[in-house]
Design a protein around this motif. Structure first.
Motif, PDB file in Angstrom:
ATOM      1  N   MET A 245       0.849  -1.194   0.000  1.00  0.00           N
ATOM      2  CA  MET A 245       0.000   0.000   0.000  1.00  0.00           C
ATOM      3  C   MET A 245       0.884   1.243   0.000  1.00  0.00           C
ATOM      4  O   MET A 245       1.844   1.338   0.757  1.00  0.00           O
ATOM      5  N   ASN A 246       0.559   2.182  -0.848  1.00  0.00           N
ATOM      6  CA  ASN A 246       1.358   3.395  -1.000  1.00  0.00           C
ATOM      7  C   ASN A 246       0.852   4.478  -0.052  1.00  0.00           C
ATOM      8  O   ASN A 246      -0.123   5.173  -0.342  1.00  0.00           O
ATOM      9  N   ILE A 247       1.515   4.637   1.086  1.00  0.00           N
ATOM     10  CA  ILE A 247       1.121   5.624   2.085  1.00  0.00           C
ATOM     11  C   ILE A 247       1.976   6.873   1.890  1.00  0.00           C
ATOM     12  O   ILE A 247       3.207   6.778   1.818  1.00  0.00           O
ATOM     13  N   PRO A 248       1.373   8.057   1.789  1.00  0.00           N
ATOM     14  CA  PRO A 248       2.181   9.273   1.616  1.00  0.00           C
ATOM     15  C   PRO A 248       3.012   9.589   2.852  1.00  0.00           C
ATOM     16  O   PRO A 248       2.750   9.083   3.951  1.00  0.00           O
ATOM     17  N   ARG A 249       4.008  10.439   2.671  1.00  0.00           N
ATOM     18  CA  ARG A 249       4.893  10.805   3.774  1.00  0.00           C
ATOM     19  C   ARG A 249       4.206  11.649   4.842  1.00  0.00           C
ATOM     20  O   ARG A 249       4.632  11.661   5.989  1.00  0.00           O
ATOM     21  N   ILE A 250       3.161  12.380   4.446  1.00  0.00           N
ATOM     22  CA  ILE A 250       2.515  13.325   5.358  1.00  0.00           C
ATOM     23  C   ILE A 250       1.112  12.842   5.696  1.00  0.00           C
ATOM     24  O   ILE A 250       0.267  12.664   4.821  1.00  0.00           O
ATOM     25  N   ILE A 251       0.873  12.633   6.995  1.00  0.00           N
ATOM     26  CA  ILE A 251      -0.445  12.204   7.483  1.00  0.00           C
ATOM     27  C   ILE A 251      -0.937  13.255   8.465  1.00  0.00           C
ATOM     28  O   ILE A 251      -0.225  13.625   9.402  1.00  0.00           O
ATOM     29  N   ALA A 252      -2.145  13.750   8.246  1.00  0.00           N
ATOM     30  CA  ALA A 252      -2.707  14.817   9.083  1.00  0.00           C
ATOM     31  C   ALA A 252      -3.154  14.237  10.425  1.00  0.00           C
ATOM     32  O   ALA A 252      -4.091  13.434  10.483  1.00  0.00           O
ATOM     33  N   HIS A 253      -2.493  14.660  11.491  1.00  0.00           N
ATOM     34  CA  HIS A 253      -2.713  14.126  12.835  1.00  0.00           C
ATOM     35  C   HIS A 253      -4.018  14.665  13.419  1.00  0.00           C
ATOM     36  O   HIS A 253      -4.126  15.851  13.734  1.00  0.00           O
ATOM     37  N   ARG A 254      -5.014  13.818  13.535  1.00  0.00           N
ATOM     38  CA  ARG A 254      -6.367  14.219  13.954  1.00  0.00           C
ATOM     39  C   ARG A 254      -6.912  15.295  13.019  1.00  0.00           C
ATOM     40  O   ARG A 254      -7.654  16.186  13.425  1.00  0.00           O
ATOM     41  N   GLY A 255      -6.533  15.205  11.754  1.00  0.00           N
ATOM     42  CA  GLY A 255      -6.853  16.242  10.782  1.00  0.00           C
ATOM     43  C   GLY A 255      -5.831  17.365  10.871  1.00  0.00           C
ATOM     44  O   GLY A 255      -4.734  17.188  11.387  1.00  0.00           O
ATOM     45  N   ALA A 256      -6.193  18.514  10.359  1.00  0.00           N
ATOM     46  CA  ALA A 256      -5.331  19.698  10.483  1.00  0.00           C
ATOM     47  C   ALA A 256      -5.565  20.298  11.868  1.00  0.00           C
ATOM     48  O   ALA A 256      -6.105  21.393  12.026  1.00  0.00           O
ATOM     49  N   SER A 257      -5.135  19.564  12.883  1.00  0.00           N
ATOM     50  CA  SER A 257      -5.532  19.882  14.257  1.00  0.00           C
ATOM     51  C   SER A 257      -4.823  21.095  14.844  1.00  0.00           C
ATOM     52  O   SER A 257      -5.187  21.552  15.928  1.00  0.00           O
ATOM     53  N   GLY A 258      -3.835  21.626  14.136  1.00  0.00           N
ATOM     54  CA  GLY A 258      -3.235  22.882  14.571  1.00  0.00           C
ATOM     55  C   GLY A 258      -4.074  24.082  14.183  1.00  0.00           C
ATOM     56  O   GLY A 258      -3.906  25.178  14.729  1.00  0.00           O
ATOM     57  N   ASN A 259      -4.998  23.857  13.250  1.00  0.00           N
ATOM     58  CA  ASN A 259      -5.792  24.956  12.707  1.00  0.00           C
ATOM     59  C   ASN A 259      -7.292  24.820  12.958  1.00  0.00           C
ATOM     60  O   ASN A 259      -8.046  25.761  12.705  1.00  0.00           O
ATOM     61  N   ALA A 260      -7.721  23.676  13.442  1.00  0.00           N
ATOM     62  CA  ALA A 260      -9.144  23.419  13.670  1.00  0.00           C
ATOM     63  C   ALA A 260      -9.276  22.411  14.801  1.00  0.00           C
ATOM     64  O   ALA A 260      -8.319  21.700  15.120  1.00  0.00           O
ATOM     65  N   PRO A 261     -10.441  22.345  15.442  1.00  0.00           N
ATOM     66  CA  PRO A 261     -10.618  21.379  16.535  1.00  0.00           C
ATOM     67  C   PRO A 261     -10.334  19.956  16.068  1.00  0.00           C
ATOM     68  O   PRO A 261     -10.856  19.519  15.043  1.00  0.00           O
ATOM     69  N   GLU A 262      -9.503  19.252  16.810  1.00  0.00           N
ATOM     70  CA  GLU A 262      -9.031  17.927  16.406  1.00  0.00           C
ATOM     71  C   GLU A 262     -10.165  16.929  16.224  1.00  0.00           C
ATOM     72  O   GLU A 262     -11.194  16.970  16.895  1.00  0.00           O
ATOM     73  N   ASN A 263      -9.955  16.023  15.279  1.00  0.00           N
ATOM     74  CA  ASN A 263     -10.879  14.910  15.036  1.00  0.00           C
ATOM     75  C   ASN A 263     -12.276  15.366  14.628  1.00  0.00           C
ATOM     76  O   ASN A 263     -13.261  14.653  14.871  1.00  0.00           O
ATOM     77  N   THR A 264     -12.377  16.531  14.017  1.00  0.00           N
ATOM     78  CA  THR A 264     -13.681  17.030  13.568  1.00  0.00           C
ATOM     79  C   THR A 264     -13.712  17.109  12.041  1.00  0.00           C
ATOM     80  O   THR A 264     -12.668  17.084  11.382  1.00  0.00           O
ATOM     81  N   LYS A 265     -14.905  17.262  11.513  1.00  0.00           N
ATOM     82  CA  LYS A 265     -15.024  17.374  10.057  1.00  0.00           C
ATOM     83  C   LYS A 265     -14.292  18.603   9.548  1.00  0.00           C
ATOM     84  O   LYS A 265     -13.689  18.568   8.469  1.00  0.00           O
ATOM     85  N   SER A 266     -14.310  19.680  10.316  1.00  0.00           N
ATOM     86  CA  SER A 266     -13.576  20.886   9.898  1.00  0.00           C
ATOM     87  C   SER A 266     -12.084  20.594   9.792  1.00  0.00           C
ATOM     88  O   SER A 266     -11.416  21.021   8.838  1.00  0.00           O
ATOM     89  N   ALA A 267     -11.539  19.867  10.767  1.00  0.00           N
ATOM     90  CA  ALA A 267     -10.108  19.540  10.746  1.00  0.00           C
ATOM     91  C   ALA A 267      -9.777  18.614   9.581  1.00  0.00           C
ATOM     92  O   ALA A 267      -8.740  18.758   8.930  1.00  0.00           O
ATOM     93  N   PHE A 268     -10.653  17.661   9.301  1.00  0.00           N
ATOM     94  CA  PHE A 268     -10.412  16.728   8.208  1.00  0.00           C
ATOM     95  C   PHE A 268     -10.532  17.434   6.854  1.00  0.00           C
ATOM     96  O   PHE A 268      -9.706  17.239   5.967  1.00  0.00           O
ATOM     97  N   MET A 269     -11.563  18.273   6.716  1.00  0.00           N
ATOM     98  CA  MET A 269     -11.766  18.979   5.454  1.00  0.00           C
ATOM     99  C   MET A 269     -10.650  19.973   5.206  1.00  0.00           C
ATOM    100  O   MET A 269     -10.186  20.135   4.072  1.00  0.00           O
ATOM    101  N   MET A 270     -10.182  20.617   6.261  1.00  0.00           N
ATOM    102  CA  MET A 270      -9.084  21.561   6.126  1.00  0.00           C
ATOM    103  C   MET A 270      -7.814  20.840   5.676  1.00  0.00           C
ATOM    104  O   MET A 270      -7.079  21.332   4.816  1.00  0.00           O
ATOM    105  N   ALA A 271      -7.559  19.668   6.258  1.00  0.00           N
ATOM    106  CA  ALA A 271      -6.392  18.880   5.849  1.00  0.00           C
ATOM    107  C   ALA A 271      -6.484  18.515   4.369  1.00  0.00           C
ATOM    108  O   ALA A 271      -5.493  18.608   3.625  1.00  0.00           O
ATOM    109  N   TYR A 272      -7.660  18.110   3.942  1.00  0.00           N
ATOM    110  CA  TYR A 272      -7.860  17.767   2.534  1.00  0.00           C
ATOM    111  C   TYR A 272      -7.603  18.981   1.638  1.00  0.00           C
ATOM    112  O   TYR A 272      -6.906  18.885   0.618  1.00  0.00           O
ATOM    113  N   ASP A 273      -8.153  20.126   2.018  1.00  0.00           N
ATOM    114  CA  ASP A 273      -7.977  21.343   1.224  1.00  0.00           C
ATOM    115  C   ASP A 273      -6.514  21.781   1.178  1.00  0.00           C
ATOM    116  O   ASP A 273      -6.084  22.426   0.218  1.00  0.00           O
ATOM    117  N   MET A 274      -5.750  21.442   2.222  1.00  0.00           N
ATOM    118  CA  MET A 274      -4.321  21.777   2.254  1.00  0.00           C
ATOM    119  C   MET A 274      -3.483  20.846   1.384  1.00  0.00           C
ATOM    120  O   MET A 274      -2.303  21.098   1.165  1.00  0.00           O
TER     121      MET A 274
END
Length: 239
Positions: free
Chosen positions: A1-30
């Motif tokens: 399985m090809n796993i990328p080098r960068i994995i968003a920890h609880r999403g983009a949890s430095g910029n949004a509340p961790e483990n939330t849809k906002s954090a996950f969507m922000m990570a995707y947008d980044m």
């Protein structure tokens, strides 16, 4: 399985509340295409995405996950304390995450995070859930990880089709024996306690991923040691 080098920890949890849809969507947008999240059991045995045994750190709420139902958990605002821009942010269920993965095609590292004394129960319910689920076609198969040896053993036995990673804050000397006993495929560890010789030895034998890395110099050092991927709160710094 090809796993990328960068994995968003609880999403983009430095910029949004961790483990939330906002954090996950922000990570995707980044630009992140994999995320990591924590799976815990509510009182009514629903799998929710949350890290702590209670809600104090995120919402100043003393209630415990294990004694609170999913419906009551859904009333807790975990965004307000983080930032006024996230008022009314709610804790997600694993059901909601699966829908998000279907929509975005992101990959996920699901960490089994049992409360003390609930290792077997949490792992069994988690594994039964995934066995009953048709994994989203456009999302890569998940990685399953845990600090709990017991949880990993159960999950690996029930879900042999998925990669399982053992989590360590401090890697023990007999790490190979433990991985073999659990039948773990990969190793995730705290980068602060990793040394070069051990990193190189592990990387020769299995995938090695480190948490939680938020600066480029440390990431570069780890990659030079053979580390395959890092978990970061700030994916935008690396993508």
């Amino acid at each position: 399985m090809n796993i990328p080098r960068i994995i968003a920890h609880r999403g983009a949890s430095g910029n949004a509340p961790e483990n939330t849809k906002s954090a996950f969507m922000m990570a995707y947008d980044m630009g992140a295409r994999w995320l990591e999240t924590d799976c815990m059991l509510s009182m009514d045995e629903q799998i929710i995405l949350h890290h702590d045994d209670d809600f104090m750190r995120l919402a100043n709420d003393k209630r415990l996950i294990a004694t609170t139902s999913l419906n009551d958990i859904k009333t807790i605002d975990i965004g307000r304390k983080f930032n006024q821009n996230f008022i009314d942010e709610r804790i997600m269920s694993l059901d909601e995450l699966i829908i998000f993965l279907q929509e975005t095609g992101m990959g996920v590292n699901l960490e089994i995070k049992p409360t003390k004394g609930m290792e077997d129960k949490t792992a069994n319910i988690f594994a039964e859930y995934l066995n009953d689920l048709t994994w989203p076609e456009n999302s890569p198969a998940p990685i399953i990880s845990s600090f709990s040896y017991d949880a990993l053993k159960i999950s690996k036995k029930m879900l042999p089709q998925y990669e399982h990673a053992i989590l360590w804050k401090n890697i023990p000397v007999n790490w190979q024996d433990i991985m073999q006993e659990i039948n773990a495929c990969s190793l995730h560890c705290n980068a602060a306690n990793l040394v070069e010789n051990m990193a190189r030895d592990i990387a020769k034998l299995c995938p090695l991923r480190c948490y939680t890395i938020n600066d480029k110099p440390t990431a570069g050092k780890l990659f030079n040691w053979g580390v395959n991927a890092i978990f970061t709160d700030y994916p935008e710094r690396f993508i």
